[in-house]
Design an enzyme around this catalytic site. Structure first.
Site, PDB file in Angstrom:
ATOM      1  N   ILE A 175      -5.391  -1.951  -4.816  1.00 54.72           N
ATOM      2  CA  ILE A 175      -5.867  -0.809  -5.606  1.00 54.72           C
ATOM      3  C   ILE A 175      -6.035   0.410  -4.712  1.00 54.72           C
ATOM      4  CG2 ILE A 175      -7.724   0.025  -7.093  1.00 54.72           C
ATOM      5  CD1 ILE A 175      -8.123  -2.918  -7.957  1.00 54.72           C
ATOM      6  N   ASP A 176      -6.634   0.225  -3.549  1.00 51.28           N
ATOM      7  CA  ASP A 176      -6.741   1.326  -2.588  1.00 51.28           C
ATOM      8  C   ASP A 176      -5.359   1.864  -2.218  1.00 51.28           C
ATOM      9  OD1 ASP A 176      -9.183   2.408  -1.773  1.00 51.28           O
ATOM     10  OD2 ASP A 176      -9.691   0.675  -0.557  1.00 51.28           O
ATOM     11  N   GLN A 177      -4.473   0.965  -1.850  1.00 58.08           N
ATOM     12  CA  GLN A 177      -3.162   1.405  -1.361  1.00 58.08           C
ATOM     13  C   GLN A 177      -2.371   2.105  -2.461  1.00 58.08           C
ATOM     14  OE1 GLN A 177      -1.155  -0.351   1.878  1.00 58.08           O
ATOM     15  NE2 GLN A 177      -2.180  -2.321   1.632  1.00 58.08           N
TER      16      GLN A 177
ATOM     17  N   ASP B 283     -12.092  -1.101  -2.985  1.00 56.26           N
ATOM     18  CA  ASP B 283     -11.018  -1.884  -3.596  1.00 56.26           C
ATOM     19  C   ASP B 283     -11.532  -3.166  -4.247  1.00 56.26           C
ATOM     20  OD1 ASP B 283      -7.759  -2.329  -3.409  1.00 56.26           O
ATOM     21  OD2 ASP B 283      -8.860  -4.207  -3.261  1.00 56.26           O
TER      22      ASP B 283
END
Length: 405
Positions: free
Chosen positions: A177-179, A148
């Site tokens: 961004i990951d989530q 991320d």
């Protein structure tokens, strides 16, 4: 009556089985949400340590790091050596019984392990496969590792965070961004499952942190294209709105969001700024944006005269968006948090009481409830294999060979 394969209240995906080869955050969050909606999720982990987030502190008990616990409830764990032919054969037999398979290995790794989408759909044509990567599976950056924070830097996010004129580069601590990549993976999978219900055929979903980051940058990039220059840093503010940021009240910080001219008039009435409400420098939002420094100076002086509670209560009466800047203790203790039912209570595998944030979606008014706690590594291996038709002697042989942990 409903059984384990019939969708029921709050569980529209009951009957869907997911084979989860993913790790860290985006993939595990996707499959946790699928589990929250009723899917059965089998988490495949390497026997040597499992998902790396198991070792990210803080820990409630060994093997259960906080990030792992936040993204892996509702799953059963199988420790499986995918580097061995025997382990790959187990994965293939499991894939034949599943509806979805998801992986987040580096480019080319899934193919080497023979768990890529094409291989698994060759075994089970109804399977929906999903691949998650840092920079996508094509292009000059396809082999680059992506976390991320790397994408926050590469995609320009960190060029805009922080205070105006500041030189520090600030990471967003919620790993957006990951989530969001996990959510994109979930929506793609759900769309592919719907298409399968019509055509009878599975399909392949591809998402990447890079494309998610660009998607999140949508209006910032649009502003860049319109102006032809790098957007400035605005701290808690917004380049297109004013006043729309944190201010210091007499006893602490408060966030006030005046997003249109009607709200400006209502704010001024509460703040005692009636004399400037129609001033040509401040009358419209474009005026206030153009004269940002003057607007912020006037508003700051007014806000500093009263405590946070005053602004929170009085602005709420006239429906001007406003909030104290809460810490996590204040947030979790707030009665609204309790009223939503989004905080779940459950027990760890050793019986310790824990809390978690549930799926932020409700179906048919059904209450959210915790199901399986985040699993210890490989704890469900025998049950998973028996459920897939493995005989006792096969399971014993896989253990003896070190194929399963």
């Amino acid at each position: 009556m409903t059984d384990d394969t019939t969708p029921g209240p709050g569980k529209p995906l009951r009957g869907i089985r997911v084979l989860d080869f993913s790790k860290v955050l985006a993939g595990p969050l996707c499959t946790q949400y699928l589990s929250d909606m009723g899917a059965e999720v089998i988490k495949i982990e390497p026997p040597e340590g499992g998902d790396e987030t198991r070792r990210w502190p803080p820990f409630r008990e060994p093997g259960l790091g906080a990030v792992f616990m936040a993204a892996n409830r509702g799953k059963r764990s199988l420790a499986l050596d995918l580097k061995s032919e025997a382990g790959q054969a187990v994965a293939h037999r499991l894939a034949a019984t599943c509806d979805v398979a998801i992986e987040s290995f580096g480019t080319g790794v899934a193919e080497r392990l023979r768990i890529d989408g094409a291989t698994l759909r060759g075994i089970n044509p109804r399977l929906v496969t999903c691949t998650i990567s840092g920079f996508g599976r094509s292009g000059p950056m396809r082999n680059a590792p992506g976390y991320d924070v790397i994408l926050q830097a590469f995609a320009g996010v960190m060029s805009m965070t922080g205070e105006e004129g500041g030189k520090d580069y600030v990471r967003s601590p919620i790993s957006p961004i990951d989530q969001t990549t996990g959510i994109h993976a979930m929506t793609g999978i759900l769309a592919a499952l719907y298409r399968r219900s019509v055509t009878g055929e599975g399909g392949h979903v591809e998402v990447s942190l890079f494309e998610t980051a660009l998607g999140l940058q949508g209006y910032n990039l649009q502003s860049f294209w319109e102006r032809g220059e790098q957007p400035k840093r605005y701290g808690s503010s917004h380049e297109s709105l004013c006043p729309y940021q944190a201010f210091e009240a007499s006893d602490g910080p408060v966030l006030i969001g005046v997003a249109n001219d009607s709200l400006w008039k209502r704010f001024c009435a509460v703040a005692g700024l009636e004399d400037i409400v129609d001033d040509p420098r401040f009358a419209t939002n474009p005026d206030r944006v153009e004269n940002r420094a003057e607007t912020i100076a006037v508003v700051s002086r007014a806000v500093a005269q009263k405590p946070v509670a005053y602004w929170n209560e009085e602005l709420a009466k006239v429906r001007v968006p406003c909030s104290p800047i809460n810490d996590l203790a204040t947030l979790t203790a707030h009665p609204h948090t309790a009223a939503t039912g989004v905080v779940l209570n459950y027990e760890t595998p050793s019986g310790q009481a824990m809390q978690a944030i549930g799926h932020p979606v409700k179906f048919d008014g059904a209450d959210r409830a915790a199901t399986l706690p985040p699993p210890q590594l490989g704890v469900h291996g025998d049950d998973i294999l028996r459920g897939a038709g493995f005989e006792a002697d096969e399971i014993a042989g896989l253990k003896a060979a070190g194929t399963i942990g």
